[in-house]
Scaffold this active site. Sequence first.
Site, PDB file in Angstrom:
ATOM      1  N   ASP A   1      45.946   4.904  -6.113  1.00 16.16           N
ATOM      2  CA  ASP A   1      45.299   4.613  -7.293  1.00 16.16           C
ATOM      3  C   ASP A   1      45.590   3.127  -7.736  1.00 16.16           C
ATOM      4  O   ASP A   1      46.453   2.640  -7.075  1.00 16.16           O
ATOM      5  CB  ASP A   1      46.082   5.712  -8.348  1.00 16.16           C
ATOM      6  CG  ASP A   1      45.579   5.222  -9.938  1.00 16.16           C
ATOM      7  OD1 ASP A   1      44.198   4.853 -10.117  1.00 16.16           O
ATOM      8  OD2 ASP A   1      46.681   4.954 -10.721  1.00 16.16           O
TER       9      ASP A   1
ATOM     10  N   GLU B   1      47.135  -2.209 -17.226  1.00 22.25           N
ATOM     11  CA  GLU B   1      46.278  -1.691 -18.544  1.00 22.25           C
ATOM     12  C   GLU B   1      46.947  -2.305 -19.639  1.00 22.25           C
ATOM     13  O   GLU B   1      45.994  -3.059 -20.225  1.00 22.25           O
ATOM     14  CB  GLU B   1      46.569  -0.099 -18.745  1.00 22.25           C
ATOM     15  CG  GLU B   1      45.941   0.806 -17.650  1.00 22.25           C
ATOM     16  CD  GLU B   1      44.698   0.878 -17.586  1.00 22.25           C
ATOM     17  OE1 GLU B   1      43.920   1.405 -16.900  1.00 22.25           O
ATOM     18  OE2 GLU B   1      43.903   0.151 -18.650  1.00 22.25           O
TER      19      GLU B   1
ATOM     20  N   ASP C   1      44.925   1.412 -11.137  1.00 17.11           N
ATOM     21  CA  ASP C   1      45.510   0.926 -12.554  1.00 17.11           C
ATOM     22  C   ASP C   1      46.754   1.869 -12.731  1.00 17.11           C
ATOM     23  O   ASP C   1      46.736   2.985 -12.848  1.00 17.11           O
ATOM     24  CB  ASP C   1      44.105   1.318 -13.649  1.00 17.11           C
ATOM     25  CG  ASP C   1      43.112   0.145 -13.404  1.00 17.11           C
ATOM     26  OD1 ASP C   1      41.931   0.530 -13.264  1.00 17.11           O
ATOM     27  OD2 ASP C   1      43.594  -0.938 -13.352  1.00 17.11           O
TER      28      ASP C   1
ATOM     29  N   GLY D   1      37.623   5.562 -17.366  1.00 12.76           N
ATOM     30  CA  GLY D   1      36.264   5.034 -17.564  1.00 12.76           C
ATOM     31  C   GLY D   1      36.147   4.080 -18.783  1.00 12.76           C
ATOM     32  O   GLY D   1      36.168   4.401 -19.797  1.00 12.76           O
ATOM     33  N   GLY D   2      36.014   2.630 -18.306  1.00 13.92           N
ATOM     34  CA  GLY D   2      36.015   1.663 -19.474  1.00 13.92           C
ATOM     35  C   GLY D   2      34.938   1.907 -20.334  1.00 13.92           C
ATOM     36  O   GLY D   2      35.136   1.798 -21.453  1.00 13.92           O
TER      37      GLY D   2
ATOM     38  N   LYS E   1      33.585  -7.038 -20.702  1.00 16.22           N
ATOM     39  CA  LYS E   1      34.771  -6.791 -20.543  1.00 16.22           C
ATOM     40  C   LYS E   1      35.158  -7.009 -19.041  1.00 16.22           C
ATOM     41  O   LYS E   1      36.124  -7.547 -18.553  1.00 16.22           O
ATOM     42  CB  LYS E   1      35.250  -5.400 -20.887  1.00 16.22           C
ATOM     43  CG  LYS E   1      36.622  -4.915 -20.446  1.00 16.22           C
ATOM     44  CD  LYS E   1      36.600  -4.136 -19.375  1.00 16.22           C
ATOM     45  CE  LYS E   1      38.013  -3.877 -18.837  1.00 16.22           C
ATOM     46  NZ  LYS E   1      38.147  -3.005 -17.714  1.00 16.22           N
TER      47      LYS E   1
HETATM   48  C1  XBP Z   1      41.958   3.804 -14.756  1.00 14.22           C
HETATM   49  C2  XBP Z   1      40.912   4.094 -15.736  1.00 14.22           C
HETATM   50  C3  XBP Z   1      39.848   2.639 -15.581  1.00 14.22           C
HETATM   51  C4  XBP Z   1      40.479   1.313 -16.298  1.00 14.22           C
HETATM   52  C5  XBP Z   1      39.401   0.489 -16.542  1.00 14.22           C
HETATM   53  O1  XBP Z   1      41.587   3.807 -13.618  1.00 14.22           O
HETATM   54  O2  XBP Z   1      40.632   4.838 -16.139  1.00 14.22           O
HETATM   55  O3  XBP Z   1      38.706   2.953 -16.262  1.00 14.22           O
HETATM   56  O4  XBP Z   1      41.197   1.723 -17.410  1.00 14.22           O
HETATM   57  O5  XBP Z   1      38.547   0.074 -15.816  1.00 14.22           O
HETATM   58  P1  XBP Z   1      42.579   4.212 -12.256  1.00 14.22           P
HETATM   59  P2  XBP Z   1      37.031   0.140 -15.864  1.00 14.22           P
HETATM   60  O6  XBP Z   1      41.998   5.650 -11.572  1.00 14.22           O
HETATM   61  O7  XBP Z   1      42.622   3.336 -11.400  1.00 14.22           O
HETATM   62  O8  XBP Z   1      43.839   4.788 -13.078  1.00 14.22           O
HETATM   63  O9  XBP Z   1      36.831  -0.451 -17.301  1.00 14.22           O
HETATM   64  O10 XBP Z   1      36.193  -0.506 -14.776  1.00 14.22           O
HETATM   65  O11 XBP Z   1      36.561   1.629 -15.857  1.00 14.22           O
HETATM   66 MG    MG Z   2      45.905   5.039 -12.879  1.00 11.51          MG
END
Ligand code: XBP
Ligand code: MG
Length: 230
Positions: free
Chosen positions: A10, A19, A12, A53-54, A83
Amino acid sequence: MTELQAVVFDVDGTLVDSERDGHRVAFNASFEDMGLPYRWDEEEYGRLLRVTGGQRRIDSYLAGQGVPLDERNRLAPALHARKTDRLIEMIEAGALSCRPGVELLLEELVGAGVRLAVATTGSRSWVSRLLGRLLPMVPFEAVVTGDDVTTRKPDPAAYQVALERLGVSSRSVVAIEDSTEGLQSALGAGLACVVVVNGYTAEQDLSAASLRVDSFDHLNVETLAELSSP
Ligand code: XBP
Ligand code: MG
């Protein structure tokens, strides 16, 4: 024990503790850029993170602020695009770095012939820049992003696509995640999953994880190989 053929990371919260001081800052900059009064503090953002998802996160927040659907349908994509631009600026300025121990583990896995992939909910435009800047020499064979699937974590789609692209059985693959949403996604695709917690996820119920650790210091090829299916 099945031979460990691949590890899927993964992004983030896992490869990068991105984050609180990354995405959250970029979201707030987009609100300011577009003249909106919203600002997400660390605590509120921790709650908002449960929406993956942002753009969905923005839409869900705006709905909570009473913004009507037609205005949200216009505003959420525009804010998310802004963003993402702001996040890319931060990445290019060196504002984000890998979590301690990530590079060492990746180097050890490559040296042991273990194949590597990424499965993230994040948007491809910044994910590719982040990996290119922080881990340019790491041979990720598949980088699956939120743009490559129609359903985001905790849905298993991202990990299922990663398995397809790797052409391996889930039994020989271990996922490394940071959150309940990521854990559920990996388990749903049949992968064993290690969770490396962070400030936002340390209190979550991660009892379904094959292994829960608080840093990458506890991980090496042997510990991961022991987790691949018997
Ligand atoms: C974490 C998420 C992402 C990010 C923001 O992703 O939920 O939406 O918080 O990125 P991960 P975007 O699966 O890597 O933990 O704004 O591009 O969605
Ligand atoms: Mg993550």
